[in-house]
Write a protein that holds these residues in place. Structure first.
Motif, short mmCIF file in Angstrom:
data_model
loop_
_atom_site.label_atom_id
_atom_site.label_comp_id
_atom_site.label_asym_id
_atom_site.label_seq_id
_atom_site.Cartn_x
_atom_site.Cartn_y
_atom_site.Cartn_z
N ARG A 117 -54.50 7.79 -11.42
CA ARG A 117 -54.39 6.73 -10.42
C ARG A 117 -55.50 6.89 -9.39
NH1 ARG A 117 -48.33 6.73 -8.22
NH2 ARG A 117 -49.04 8.79 -7.56
N GLU A 120 -58.19 1.64 -5.62
CA GLU A 120 -58.94 0.47 -6.07
C GLU A 120 -59.35 -0.42 -4.91
OE1 GLU A 120 -60.41 -2.38 -8.98
OE2 GLU A 120 -59.95 -0.23 -9.03
N GLY A 122 -49.53 -1.76 -9.79
CA GLY A 122 -50.18 -0.66 -9.08
C GLY A 122 -49.20 0.05 -8.17
N TYR A 164 -54.23 0.30 -2.53
CA TYR A 164 -53.87 -0.09 -3.90
C TYR A 164 -54.35 0.99 -4.87
CZ TYR A 164 -54.28 -2.85 -8.29
OH TYR A 164 -54.21 -3.30 -9.59
N LYS A 197 -54.56 2.07 -8.56
CA LYS A 197 -54.49 1.39 -9.85
C LYS A 197 -54.24 2.40 -10.98
CE LYS A 197 -57.03 -1.93 -12.73
NZ LYS A 197 -58.29 -2.69 -12.88
N THR A 213 -42.91 -2.12 -8.61
CA THR A 213 -43.93 -1.51 -9.47
C THR A 213 -43.29 -0.90 -10.71
OG1 THR A 213 -45.32 -0.98 -7.56
CG2 THR A 213 -45.74 0.26 -9.57
#
Length: 695
Positions: free
Chosen positions: A333, A336, A443, A459, A461, A492
């Protein structure tokens, strides 16, 4: 659709990943032949009730070869030759059964020899109380000792890194040539294994195992089979085979009275031949080999199982508990985008996110720092005067207490909201909008705040692993339920769960939730499997029926689990379930085949025994003579064991089917095949025997 067992994320095939070289077939078979004779020891044979009956029968027929009238006068010619042929066939039946087990054990011993060559006594630099070092033998190290290793050194014992950062070559253990970065304070990178080599820099290591109890020592003992004990299913099947053998023994014992009544007395040698032909010698001879081969297949996947029970339990698993990150998603992860709220600018949130992440050494934290610096953010406080706040599963936040007394935090949105409320901060709908936007993209949203002011959302991703949905579909067809655990919010989690195709999910999960869901499933009579790598996973790994720890994880996780994955690939749990089910399928298929064989052998021998009483009309196979029929059935009974050794070792091809579908398939293929094959084979052997004039 068939389910081939797939390679790990490293992209290597199973053969390429195997951590020990394959023994040459010639050497393996030579050792197996020798071991087959050693296993004729009655104390060893007694462990297998079916083959022990064959062993006793061989001794009796050997005595009857020297004195055919040992148990009374027996009519007929060439009794010595006939009894001698029966003895030889029974002897080879024993050897073939022992050979099957010895070949399976031999493959494990070959792996153990290769590992043993990796393990050697080395010199260690032990750190003394005054911080000086003293060179000592690695065998003198004890749990709790501290050692120093530098580039080029072999790591002398299992341990945890408490100082330094260095690259370590773990290819001797994992088969992976790429070096692994080791550093303190990280679940995934602080554990080191004795026998691996440091390639750069230096490390300070705390020893976590005493001599002879390290990971490599346990691995050698397990793959060698020294600690192998029968699994519950194996014990149950052994008892069933023993009971069946006892039933056939009683049936055969009553035949002399019936034979005498109809005027066709039978010899003891013929009765023994009938007993051996009817008892389930095929599965009796291959049962141990199937179990050993199952552990070997797990070892070929670079997984060390603490026992055969753990491998077998994989085949009985009903529920799979899977972490989202690294198992269902790729696990890397990365930050982003920054989504500012409350009229803050991108620059504002970048500065606060940088301040909150400057001490965060996780991949996510480092990616936030990179993104913030890319946007022009800079550290504008004295790092030496600031205090790092590490992430906690309870607070679900991390951050920094700055030198001016202010506090910056990043973490789960609900957790940050609570932090802001506790400081009388105001929450706006704009935050929830940004939160939902990131969540619906699949995300992970992290909120960022400074004291009572929220600056926005980060964020993170993540990407679902390709092909994972199809694999979950296969598990579902086998009756295995999948449950995803994640610390992400429900939106999510639901998006990821839907895309991945899991049956259920638990969002905002804590370590306690893992244990709770395992206990709930077990309370329903389910067998549960899960993976883990951190110290906080240890209780859940210990609670699960099958716990798979990552080799890159902490010592606590590896000690709590009953399997350790040397490749540290969390998706391998799905492969292990496949291997476990293949083990059970193979055992069931060969048991079905073995019991079905009795029908043909019955029609071969019984008519031959009572031929002179006019029951010879039952000789539907048209066998040449009574002696030929008996010898043909026994020869087939012996030869079918080595013929099935490759199948026992390789396993029946796995297909993702339900239990009922597998039962129907076994009955159709191995049941029907077990009835037809002996009729054909026994007739062909009878023709050969009649042709050479043996009977």
């Amino acid at each position: 659709m068939e389910s081939p067992i797939k390679p790990s994320q490293s992209g290597k095939t199973r053969a390429e990943r195997k951590h020990t070289p394959k023994a040459s077939n010639k050497g393996l078979y030579q050792r197996a032949i020798k071991d087959a004779f050693v296993k004729l020891n009655p104390r060893i044979m007694l462990k297998n009730p079916v083959m022990f009956l064959v062993w006793v029968g061989t001794i009796i027929t050997a005595l009857l070869t020297f004195d055919p009238n040992l148990f009374g006068t027996v009519p007929g010619e060439n009794q010595r030759l006939f009894n001698g042929l029966i003895t030889i066939i029974l002897f080879f039946t024993l050897l073939f059964a022992n050979f099957a087990e010895a070949v399976a054990e031999g493959r494990g011993k070959a792996q153990a020899d290769a590992l043993r060559s990796t393990k050697s006594e080395t010199t260690a630099k032990k750190v003394l109380p005054d911080n000086s070092t003293q060179e000592v033998s690695s065998t003198s190290l004890r749990k709790g000792d501290q050692i120093k290793v530098v580039a080029g050194d072999m790591i002398p014992a299992d341990g945890e890194v408490i100082g330094g950062t260095a690259s370590v070559d773990e290819s001797a253990i994992t088969g992976e040539s790429a070096p692994v970065l080791k550093e303190p304070g990280s679940d995934m990178a602080s554990s080191v294994t004795g026998g691996t080599r440091i390639l750069s820099d230096e490390l300070l290591i705390r020893v976590t195992s005493d001599p002879g109890k390290g990971f490599l020592d346990r691995m050698i003992a397990l793959v060698e089979g020294a600690e192998r004990s029968k699994t519950p299913n194996e014990i149950a099947l052994t008892v069933l085979l023993a009971v069946l053998s006892q039933v056939f023994l009683i049936v055969v014992a009553t035949l002399p009275a019936i034979a005498n009544y109809v005027g066709t007395p039978v010899s003891v040698a013929i009765l023994i031949a009938l007993l051996v032909a009817l008892i389930p010698t095929t599965i009796g001879g291959l049962l141990s080999a199937i179990g050993i081969a199952g552990m070997d297949r797990v070892a070929q996947f670079n997984v060390v199982a603490t026992s055969g029970r753990a491998v077998e339990a994989c085949g009985d698993v009903n529920t799979l508990i899977l972490d989202k990150t690294g198992t269902i998603t790729l696990g890397n992860r990365l930050a982003e985008e920054f989504l500012p709220v409350n009229s803050h600018s991108i620059e504002d949130i970048a500065n606060v996110a940088l301040a909150a992440s400057v001490f965060d050494d996780t991949p996510e934290g480092k990616s936030i720092v990179r993104l913030a610096e890319k946007l022009g953010a800079k550290v504008n406080f004295d790092r030496s005067q600031a205090e790092a706040i590490e992430f906690s599963a309870r607070t679900r936040m991390s951050g920094t207490n700055l030198d001016d007394g202010s506090q910056v935090r990043k973490g789960a949105v609900d957790a940050v909201k609570g932090f802001v409320r506790s400081r009388n901060g105001q929450l706006t709908p704009e935050l929830d909008t940004a939160y939902e936007r990131v969540s619906r993209l699949g995300g992970t949203p992290l909120a960022v705040c400074q004291d009572s002011e929220i600056y926005g959302i980060i964020y993170l991703k993540d990407v679902i692993k390709p092909g994972i949905k199809e694999r979950f579909d296969q598990l579902r067809r086998m009756g295995v339920r999948t449950v995803m655990l994640t610390g992400d919010n429900r939106i999510t989690a639901s998006v990821i769960a839907s895309e991945a195709g899991v049956d259920d999910f638990i969002a905002e999960a804590t370590p306690e939730d893992k244990i709770a869901v395992i206990q709930q499933e077990q309370a329903k009579g389910k067998l549960v499997a899960m993976t883990g790598d951190g110290t906080n996973d240890a209780p859940a790994l210990a609670q699960a029926n099958v716990g798979v720890a990552m080799n890159s994880g902490t010592q606590a996780a590896k000690e709590a689990a009953n399997m350790v994955d040397l490749d540290s690939d969390p998706t391998k749990l799905i492969d292990l379930v496949t291997i476990g089910k293949q083990l059970l399928i193979t055992r069931g298929a060969l048991t079905t085949f073995s019991l079905s064989n009795d029908i043909a052998k019955y029609f071969a021998i019984i008519p031959a025994i009572f031929a002179s009483a006019g029951i010879g009309k039952l000789n539907i196979m048209g066998l040449a003579s009574a002696q030929s029929a008996i010898l043909s059935a026994l020869i087939y009974n012996a030869l079918i064991i080595p013929a099935l050794i490759p199948l026992a070792l390789k396993g029946v091809k796995f297909r993702p089917l339900t239990a009922n579908q597998l039962l129907q398939r076994n009955i159709l293929i191995y049941g029907l095949g077990g009835v037809i094959a002996p009729f054909i084979a026994i007739k062909l052997i009878d023709v050969l025997i009649a042709g050479v004039g043996l009977a």
